[in-house]
Design an enzyme around this catalytic site. Structure first.
Site, short mmCIF file in Angstrom:
data_model
loop_
_atom_site.label_atom_id
_atom_site.label_comp_id
_atom_site.label_asym_id
_atom_site.label_seq_id
_atom_site.Cartn_x
_atom_site.Cartn_y
_atom_site.Cartn_z
N LYS A 61 10.24 12.65 -2.03
CA LYS A 61 8.82 13.01 -1.94
C LYS A 61 8.39 14.11 -0.96
CE LYS A 61 7.49 8.23 -1.32
NZ LYS A 61 8.27 7.89 -0.14
N LYS A 81 16.28 11.50 9.19
CA LYS A 81 14.97 11.81 9.74
C LYS A 81 14.84 12.36 10.96
CE LYS A 81 12.34 9.55 6.45
NZ LYS A 81 10.91 8.66 6.05
N LYS A 104 19.23 13.64 -2.24
CA LYS A 104 18.48 12.83 -3.02
C LYS A 104 17.09 13.42 -3.22
CE LYS A 104 15.85 9.85 -0.67
NZ LYS A 104 15.19 8.85 0.11
P1 TYM Z 1 10.60 5.12 0.29
O1 TYM Z 1 8.75 5.32 0.28
O2 TYM Z 1 11.33 6.46 0.94
O3 TYM Z 1 10.94 5.18 -1.59
C1 TYM Z 1 10.10 4.18 -2.16
C2 TYM Z 1 11.09 3.51 -3.07
O4 TYM Z 1 11.82 4.47 -3.89
C3 TYM Z 1 13.04 4.57 -3.97
N1 TYM Z 1 13.49 6.15 -4.03
C4 TYM Z 1 14.56 6.19 -4.87
N2 TYM Z 1 15.20 5.86 -5.84
C5 TYM Z 1 16.02 6.39 -6.64
N3 TYM Z 1 16.08 7.66 -6.37
C6 TYM Z 1 15.45 8.40 -5.35
N4 TYM Z 1 15.77 9.96 -5.32
C7 TYM Z 1 14.63 7.73 -4.71
N5 TYM Z 1 13.72 8.12 -3.81
C8 TYM Z 1 12.94 7.18 -3.32
C9 TYM Z 1 13.50 4.06 -2.70
O5 TYM Z 1 14.64 3.41 -2.45
C10 TYM Z 1 12.38 2.72 -2.49
O6 TYM Z 1 12.59 1.71 -2.96
N6 TYM Z 1 11.19 1.90 3.89
C11 TYM Z 1 10.81 2.12 2.56
C12 TYM Z 1 9.33 1.68 2.35
C13 TYM Z 1 9.32 0.13 2.57
C14 TYM Z 1 9.82 -0.86 1.83
C15 TYM Z 1 9.19 -1.94 2.79
C16 TYM Z 1 10.42 -1.12 0.92
C17 TYM Z 1 8.60 -0.14 3.83
N7 TYM Z 1 8.61 -1.68 3.95
C18 TYM Z 1 9.57 -3.25 2.52
C19 TYM Z 1 10.75 -2.26 0.52
C20 TYM Z 1 10.28 -3.68 1.40
C21 TYM Z 1 10.85 3.78 2.32
O7 TYM Z 1 10.82 4.46 2.99
O8 TYM Z 1 10.85 3.95 0.81
#
Ligand code: TYM
Length: 337
Positions: free
Chosen positions: A202, A117, A199
Site C-alpha cells: 500500500k 520499516k 512485496k
Molecule cells: P497490512 O495492513 O500491512 O496488510 C493487511 C493484510 O494484507 C496482507 N498483505 C498481503 N498479502 C499478500 N500479498 C501482499 N503483497 C500483501 N500485502 C499485504 C497482510 O499479510 C495482511 O494480512 N500488522 C498488520 C495489521 C494488523 C493485524 C492485526 C492483522 C494489525 N493488527 C491483528 C491481523 C491481526 C499489517 O500491517 O497488515
C-alpha cells in the site's frame, strides 16, 4: 453443526496507511469473505498501527472510512461480521500496554517488519514502531480467536502473538486462546508488478508496482501489460518462482482470481508467450475488481450508513474485548474499578 454450538472465531485487521491493493485482497480479505458463514468474525481498520509511520491526518480519516466501504463491497456483510475501527475500542490500547510488559526486547528486535520499516523511515524510528507487535497481539488476543487470516508477511507477528499468549497463560493459567495463522495457498505473497523481488505494498512509492482496489480498468490493464517479466530466453508461461519470479507472480495472481491451477494456466498459454498472457491476467483482475469498485463507490456516498456500521461494530467489539481485559487486569493484580 448444531444450531446452538458456538462458532469458531476469526479475526484480522488492515492498516489504513495506504489504499487497499490486490495484495491486501488476495492475501487477506478474499479469505475473510469466503469463510464468513462458518465463523464468528471480527475485522477492523488498524488506525492505531498506522501512526507508527507519520500520516496526514485528513488522509488517514478518509482512508479509514474508504477501507470500511471496501470491506463491505468485497462481501463482508456487517450483519455477519463485526466491522470496527481499532481506535474506537480502547481495550486495544489498554491490553497493548499490559502485553508490552510480557513481550521481550529480543523478540521485538527480530521482527522483519520492524527492520524493514526502520530502514525506510530512518528519521522516525519511534517506540511505537518497535512495540507494534505487542499491540497486534492485544488486537488478536482480546477476541480469543481460533484463526487469524493474514498474508505471509504477517505470519511472524502471529507467531509472536502465540508466544506471548503462551507465556502469559503459563504464569496466570488459561487466559488467552492461542490462535493459528490462516494463510491462503495462492496469493499469500503478491509481488510488485514493477519489481517482482519486493512485496506489493500500500505504501509503495512506485504506483506502477501496485494494483489498487479502486483503480480504473484502463490503468489496471496498462500496469499488467507493462508488468516486469523475466529475462530468460524461454519466454513461456511456466511456474518457477526462483527462475521466473515475474511470470510466476502473474500466474499466482491469475490463479487466485480465476481458481485455475498452475498446470491449467500453463496449458492455456502454451506456445503463446507473454504477449497474450499479460493482458489476460489484467482482464481477469479487472473483472474481479469491477463489482468491488462500483459497490464501494456507492457505499462511500452514504456516510450515515457507514457511521451506523462502525458504531454498532465498536459496541459489539468492546463488549467482547472488555471481558478479556477485565480478566487480564484481575490476573496481573489491578484493583477492580
Ligand atoms: P497490512 O495492513 O500491512 O496488510 C493487511 C493484510 O494484507 C496482507 N498483505 C498481503 N498479502 C499478500 N500479498 C501482499 N503483497 C500483501 N500485502 C499485504 C497482510 O499479510 C495482511 O494480512 N500488522 C498488520 C495489521 C494488523 C493485524 C492485526 C492483522 C494489525 N493488527 C491483528 C491481523 C491481526 C499489517 O500491517 O497488515
Amino acid at each position: 453443526m448444531v444450531e446452538t454450538e458456538k462458532k469458531k472465531v476469526m479475526l484480522s485487521g488492515i492498516q489504513p496507511s495506504g489504499d487497499l491493493t490486490l495484495g491486501s485482497y488476495l492475501g487477506a480479505i478474499k479469505n475473510w469473505v469466503e469463510r464468513t458463514d462458518e465463523f464468528d468474525n471480527y475485522y477492523f481498520m488498524a488506525d492505531m498501527h498506522s501512526i507508527t509511520v507519520r500520516q496526514d491526518p485528513a488522509a488517514l480519516r478518509r482512508r479509514t472510512l474508504e477501507q470500511l466501504a471496501q470491506y463491505i463491497a468485497c462481501g463482508l456483510d456487517p450483519e455477519k461480521n463485526t466491522l470496527f475501527i481499532q481506535s474506537h475500542v480502547p481495550a486495544h490500547a489498554e491490553l497493548g500496554w499490559v502485553l508490552n510488559c510480557y513481550t521481550m526486547f529480543g523478540e521485538l528486535s527480530r521482527m522483519t517488519q520492524f527492520k524493514d520499516k526502520s530502514a525506510k523511515n530512518a528519521d522516525n524510528i519511534n517506540g511505537g514502531l518497535f512495540t507494534y507487535p505487542a499491540l497486534m497481539a492485544a488486537d488478536i488476543l482480546l477476541y480469543q480467536p481460533d484463526y487469524v487470516p493474514v498474508g505471509n508477511d504477517q505470519k511472524q507477528h502471529v507467531e509472536l502473538t502465540r508466544n506471548v499468549a503462551e507465556r502469559f497463560n503459563h504464569i496466570y493459567g488459561d487466559v488467552f486462546k492461542v490462535p493459528e495463522p490462516y494463510i491462503p495457498k495462492v496469493g499469500a505473497r503478491v509481488m510488485s508488478l514493477s519489481d517482482p523481488a519486493s512485496k506489493m505494498s500500500k505504501s509503495d512509492k512506485d504506483p506502477n508496482g501496485s494494483i489498487y482496489l479502486m483503480e480504473k480498468p484502463e490503468d489496471i490493464l496498462r500496469k499488467f501489460k507493462r508488468a516486469v517479466t523475466d529475462s530468460d530466453t524461454e519466454k513461456c508461461v511456466r511456474y518457477a518462482p526462483e527462475e521466473k519470479p515475474g511470470v510466476s507472480n502473474l500466474m499466482a495472481i491469475y490463479s487466485a482470481v480465476t481458481g485455475k491451477t498452475f498446470a491449467e494456466i500453463e496449458a492455456e498459454f502454451d506456445g503463446q508467450g507473454y504477449g497474450a498472457f499479460k493482458p489476460a491476467v489484467g482482464e481477469a483482475v479487472v473483472e474481479t475488481l469491477r463489482p468491488i469498485r462500483e459497490e464501494a463507490g456507492r457505499i462511500l456516498k452514504d456516510k450515515a450508513y457507514l457511521e451506523s456500521v462502525y458504531k454498532a461494530g465498536a459496541e459489539k467489539a468492546s463488549y467482547v474485548a472488555n471481558k478479556t481485559l477485565r480478566k487480564v487486569y484481575k490476573k496481573v493484580g489491578f484493583v477492580a474499578r
